[in-house]
Design an enzyme around this catalytic site. Sequence first.
Site, PDB file in Angstrom:
ATOM      1  N   GLU A 132     -44.942  18.019 -57.429  1.00  0.00           N
ATOM      2  CA  GLU A 132     -43.504  17.523 -57.255  1.00  0.00           C
ATOM      3  C   GLU A 132     -42.920  18.457 -55.915  1.00  0.00           C
ATOM      4  O   GLU A 132     -43.392  19.226 -55.509  1.00  0.00           O
ATOM      5  CB  GLU A 132     -42.798  18.178 -58.527  1.00  0.00           C
ATOM      6  CG  GLU A 132     -41.255  18.140 -58.625  1.00  0.00           C
ATOM      7  CD  GLU A 132     -40.629  16.606 -58.589  1.00  0.00           C
ATOM      8  OE1 GLU A 132     -40.777  16.087 -57.660  1.00  0.00           O
ATOM      9  OE2 GLU A 132     -40.050  16.257 -59.820  1.00  0.00           O
ATOM     10  N   ASP A 133     -41.830  17.551 -55.605  1.00  0.00           N
ATOM     11  CA  ASP A 133     -40.976  18.160 -54.124  1.00  0.00           C
ATOM     12  C   ASP A 133     -40.170  19.418 -54.667  1.00  0.00           C
ATOM     13  O   ASP A 133     -40.259  20.495 -53.921  1.00  0.00           O
ATOM     14  CB  ASP A 133     -40.538  17.148 -53.428  1.00  0.00           C
ATOM     15  CG  ASP A 133     -39.347  16.488 -54.411  1.00  0.00           C
ATOM     16  OD1 ASP A 133     -39.395  16.453 -55.557  1.00  0.00           O
ATOM     17  OD2 ASP A 133     -38.470  15.888 -53.757  1.00  0.00           O
ATOM     18  N   ILE A 135     -38.102  21.393 -57.941  1.00  0.00           N
ATOM     19  CA  ILE A 135     -37.403  21.838 -59.079  1.00  0.00           C
ATOM     20  C   ILE A 135     -35.994  22.145 -59.066  1.00  0.00           C
ATOM     21  O   ILE A 135     -35.927  23.272 -58.370  1.00  0.00           O
ATOM     22  CB  ILE A 135     -38.322  22.713 -60.012  1.00  0.00           C
ATOM     23  CG1 ILE A 135     -39.854  22.385 -60.356  1.00  0.00           C
ATOM     24  CG2 ILE A 135     -37.651  22.674 -61.481  1.00  0.00           C
ATOM     25  CD1 ILE A 135     -40.231  21.311 -60.965  1.00  0.00           C
ATOM     26  N   ASP A 136     -35.180  21.392 -59.530  1.00  0.00           N
ATOM     27  CA  ASP A 136     -33.747  21.972 -59.470  1.00  0.00           C
ATOM     28  C   ASP A 136     -33.176  22.228 -60.789  1.00  0.00           C
ATOM     29  O   ASP A 136     -33.454  23.582 -61.253  1.00  0.00           O
ATOM     30  CB  ASP A 136     -33.024  20.537 -58.839  1.00  0.00           C
ATOM     31  CG  ASP A 136     -31.692  20.862 -58.440  1.00  0.00           C
ATOM     32  OD1 ASP A 136     -30.784  21.490 -59.109  1.00  0.00           O
ATOM     33  OD2 ASP A 136     -31.138  20.546 -57.284  1.00  0.00           O
ATOM     34  N   LYS A 164     -35.269  25.645 -56.729  1.00  0.00           N
ATOM     35  CA  LYS A 164     -33.976  26.039 -56.424  1.00  0.00           C
ATOM     36  C   LYS A 164     -33.252  26.941 -57.607  1.00  0.00           C
ATOM     37  O   LYS A 164     -33.718  26.918 -58.663  1.00  0.00           O
ATOM     38  CB  LYS A 164     -32.911  24.702 -56.536  1.00  0.00           C
ATOM     39  CG  LYS A 164     -31.619  25.045 -55.728  1.00  0.00           C
ATOM     40  CD  LYS A 164     -31.099  23.667 -55.736  1.00  0.00           C
ATOM     41  CE  LYS A 164     -31.403  22.346 -54.797  1.00  0.00           C
ATOM     42  NZ  LYS A 164     -30.483  21.491 -54.324  1.00  0.00           N
ATOM     43  N   LYS A 184     -28.531  24.940 -52.504  1.00  0.00           N
ATOM     44  CA  LYS A 184     -27.914  24.084 -51.496  1.00  0.00           C
ATOM     45  C   LYS A 184     -28.845  22.734 -51.513  1.00  0.00           C
ATOM     46  O   LYS A 184     -29.867  22.980 -51.771  1.00  0.00           O
ATOM     47  CB  LYS A 184     -28.145  24.646 -50.108  1.00  0.00           C
ATOM     48  CG  LYS A 184     -27.473  26.101 -50.010  1.00  0.00           C
ATOM     49  CD  LYS A 184     -27.530  26.487 -48.271  1.00  0.00           C
ATOM     50  CE  LYS A 184     -26.756  27.739 -48.438  1.00  0.00           C
ATOM     51  NZ  LYS A 184     -26.627  28.498 -47.005  1.00  0.00           N
ATOM     52  N   PHE A 185     -28.091  21.763 -50.866  1.00  0.00           N
ATOM     53  CA  PHE A 185     -29.018  20.571 -50.929  1.00  0.00           C
ATOM     54  C   PHE A 185     -29.646  20.330 -49.645  1.00  0.00           C
ATOM     55  O   PHE A 185     -29.180  20.524 -48.788  1.00  0.00           O
ATOM     56  CB  PHE A 185     -27.969  19.303 -51.062  1.00  0.00           C
ATOM     57  CG  PHE A 185     -28.799  17.976 -51.550  1.00  0.00           C
ATOM     58  CD1 PHE A 185     -28.951  17.856 -52.916  1.00  0.00           C
ATOM     59  CD2 PHE A 185     -29.103  17.231 -50.628  1.00  0.00           C
ATOM     60  CE1 PHE A 185     -29.658  16.875 -53.323  1.00  0.00           C
ATOM     61  CE2 PHE A 185     -29.936  16.115 -51.249  1.00  0.00           C
ATOM     62  CZ  PHE A 185     -30.091  15.868 -52.707  1.00  0.00           C
ATOM     63  N   VAL A 186     -31.239  20.526 -50.080  1.00  0.00           N
ATOM     64  CA  VAL A 186     -32.011  20.356 -48.843  1.00  0.00           C
ATOM     65  C   VAL A 186     -32.698  19.016 -48.753  1.00  0.00           C
ATOM     66  O   VAL A 186     -32.846  18.252 -49.740  1.00  0.00           O
ATOM     67  CB  VAL A 186     -33.103  21.507 -49.087  1.00  0.00           C
ATOM     68  CG1 VAL A 186     -32.526  22.834 -48.931  1.00  0.00           C
ATOM     69  CG2 VAL A 186     -33.956  21.272 -50.347  1.00  0.00           C
ATOM     70  N   ARG A 198     -35.932  11.265 -45.196  1.00  0.00           N
ATOM     71  CA  ARG A 198     -37.269  11.478 -45.537  1.00  0.00           C
ATOM     72  C   ARG A 198     -38.183  11.881 -44.339  1.00  0.00           C
ATOM     73  O   ARG A 198     -39.242  12.468 -44.138  1.00  0.00           O
ATOM     74  CB  ARG A 198     -37.823  10.357 -46.498  1.00  0.00           C
ATOM     75  CG  ARG A 198     -37.373  10.554 -47.693  1.00  0.00           C
ATOM     76  CD  ARG A 198     -38.215   9.408 -48.645  1.00  0.00           C
ATOM     77  NE  ARG A 198     -37.433   8.864 -49.644  1.00  0.00           N
ATOM     78  CZ  ARG A 198     -37.275   9.690 -51.039  1.00  0.00           C
ATOM     79  NH1 ARG A 198     -37.593  10.865 -51.116  1.00  0.00           N
ATOM     80  NH2 ARG A 198     -36.377   8.860 -51.971  1.00  0.00           N
TER      81      ARG A 198
HETATM   82  N1  HPA Z   1     -32.675  17.815 -52.277  1.00  0.00           N
HETATM   83  C1  HPA Z   1     -33.319  16.660 -52.366  1.00  0.00           C
HETATM   84  N2  HPA Z   1     -33.617  16.143 -53.644  1.00  0.00           N
HETATM   85  C2  HPA Z   1     -33.216  16.887 -54.682  1.00  0.00           C
HETATM   86  C3  HPA Z   1     -32.706  18.078 -54.291  1.00  0.00           C
HETATM   87  C4  HPA Z   1     -32.231  18.590 -53.299  1.00  0.00           C
HETATM   88  O1  HPA Z   1     -31.800  19.673 -53.054  1.00  0.00           O
HETATM   89  N3  HPA Z   1     -32.629  18.642 -55.718  1.00  0.00           N
HETATM   90  C5  HPA Z   1     -33.069  17.663 -56.561  1.00  0.00           C
HETATM   91  N4  HPA Z   1     -33.340  16.699 -55.968  1.00  0.00           N
HETATM   92 MG    MG Z   2     -38.349  14.800 -56.671  1.00  0.00          MG
END
Ligand code: HPA
Ligand code: MG
Length: 219
Positions: A132-133, A135-136, A164, A184-186, A198
Site C-alpha cells: 500500500e502507498d 495508511i492514513d 500518517k 498533512k496531505f502528501v 501521480r
Molecule cells: N495523500 C494521498 N492519498 C491519501 C492520503 C494522502 O495524504 N491519505 C490517504 N490517502
Molecule cells: Mg492508497
Amino acid sequence: MADYVKIADDEKGFDLSMFCVPKHYEDDLERVYIPHGLIMDRTERLARNIVNDFGYEEPIVALCVLKGGYRFFGDLLNYISALNRNTDRSFQMSVDFIRLKSYQNDQATGKIQVIGGDNLENLRGKNVMIVEDIIDTGKTMLKLLDLVKDYNPKKVRVVSLLVKRTPHSVGYRPDYIGFEVPDKFVVGYALDYNEFFRDLNHVCVVNEKGKEKYAIPKS
Ligand code: HPA
Ligand code: MG
C-alpha cells in the site's frame, strides 16, 4: 512494532528549486518532503527485511493496492527480485492487483469501494504481501484485510510506504513501514490528489493553491 523513518512534525522538507519538479506542478506544492532517492534507499532496505522475514521456502503473492501503490509496488518488487537472483536462495513471487477508492479532495469519503482488480481466489492458502502507498486512518486497510481473510490465506503481511500520524487513526499499524509522516496531505510517487500529482517523483506537500486548482466541486 515495525521500525520506520520518522519525519518530524516540524520537518520543513526541501525547497522545490533544489530538485527537479515538473513545471506544471511548480505553483501547487509547498515543499519536497521525501526526495525520490530517499524513497528508493528506504525501499531497498524494506525489501531486505521482508526477504529475511518471509524466508525462502514458499512462494508469495504480492498484492498491489491500486492506484497509489503502483510505483512503490514496482520498486519494492524490483529490489526483492534483485535479492532473489543474487543469492543462492530464492522464492517465487506472483502479483495480483486490487483497486480501492476512498478519498475525494483531501478527505476520506467514509465509503471504501473495491472498484476492480484480480480475483482474490488466487490468495487462498498462500503467503500474501499486501503493498500500500499510505495508511492514513487505517480504515481502508482493515476493510481490505477483512476481505482477504475470507480467502483463508496462509499468512498475510502488510507493507506501507507511508503511515500518517493522525488523531483520526483507528490504531492500525502495518508490518513494514517506510516512513511515518505528519498529518498533512502528501502527493507524488503515485499518491494523488483527485488523480493529479501521480506523475511526480518525490513525495511533496500540496499547497492551498494546488488543493483549490484540482478540487472536485462538491455536488
Ligand atoms: N495523500 C494521498 N492519498 C491519501 C492520503 C494522502 O495524504 N491519505 C490517504 N490517502
Ligand atoms: Mg492508497
